[in-house]
Design a protein around this motif. Structure first.
Motif: not given
Length: 220
Positions: A52-73
């Motif tokens: 549930g934390l924001i992190e940086s992803v390197a170039s060329g790496i797919p971003r698999l995002d776990y965000y849901t409203s309210g901070g629930t993973v």
């Protein structure tokens, strides 16, 4: 006719490739021998990870995002966004103000460790505590020079905000004005007590733990 959308949940990935399950005649699934999608992003970017934390992803790496409203993973989904450039990377350094603390204005504390930032770090945020003269017209702003942007195109301004326990803000206004290449000033207003935008075109995202990402209405 209803509008349809597709959410891709990859089975696995490696640099520049996404792999999704493929159906078999027996009803099971296998992984494709080669990537089903190629990812071409020349720069780093951010996502919400499984914690549930924001992190940086390197170039060329797919971003698999776990965000849901309210901070629930939630379940990971491929994050795809239109190309954009971040022209204001130092909004956490808005330390100048129209009324100094000595005259009853805000007390500004940089590097506060009172609570964790949305990326899980400590000591990376700025805290604002209103003074006797702050009222509703107290302004804090960044003084590191104007943002250079083309006069054409659409611009927005966003930042993460959390109400403090001392002198908490119920309302907040974000302003964009007089950047290099542009003219005029526009404001977007937000209710931090309810986590809602009060200006048409503005938006609020709930990242949990009291943090909201406020985004102004588009400014052209």
């Amino acid at each position: 006719m209803p509008t349809l959308s597709l959410i891709l949940v990859p089975a696995r990935f490696k640099t520049g490739k996404l792999y999704t399950p493929l159906a078999t005649t027996s009803g099971g699934t296998v992984l494709g021998a080669s990537g089903d999608f190629n990812v071409t992003r020349a720069t780093t970017a951010t996502r919400v990870n499984a914690s549930g934390l924001i992190e940086s992803v390197a170039s060329g790496i797919p971003r698999l995002d776990y965000y849901t409203s309210g901070g629930t993973v939630g379940c990971p989904a491929l994050l795809v966004e239109p190309a954009a450039t971040n022209l204001a990377r130092w909004v956490n350094q808005m330390t100048a103000q129209d009324t100094p603390a000595a005259s009853g204005g805000m007390t500004v504390t940089t590097g506060s460790t009172d609570f964790l930032a949305p990326d899980g770090t400590s000591g990376s945020i700025t805290k604002y505590v209103g003074g006797a003269a702050s009222g509703t017209s107290q302004y804090a702003y960044y003084t590191g020079g104007q943002v250079t942007a083309s006069a054409s195109g659409v611009h927005t301004f966003s930042l993460f905000v959390k109400r403090g326990a001392t002198n908490p803000l119920n309302f907040c206004a974000l302003g964009i004005g007089n950047y290099d290449g542009g003219s005029g000033t526009t404001y977007s207003y937000f209710n931090l007590a309810s986590g809602t935008a009060l200006t048409a075109g503005a938006s609020v995202q709930d990242y949990g733990n009291g943090w909201y990402r406020l985004t102004t209405a588009p400014y052209t």
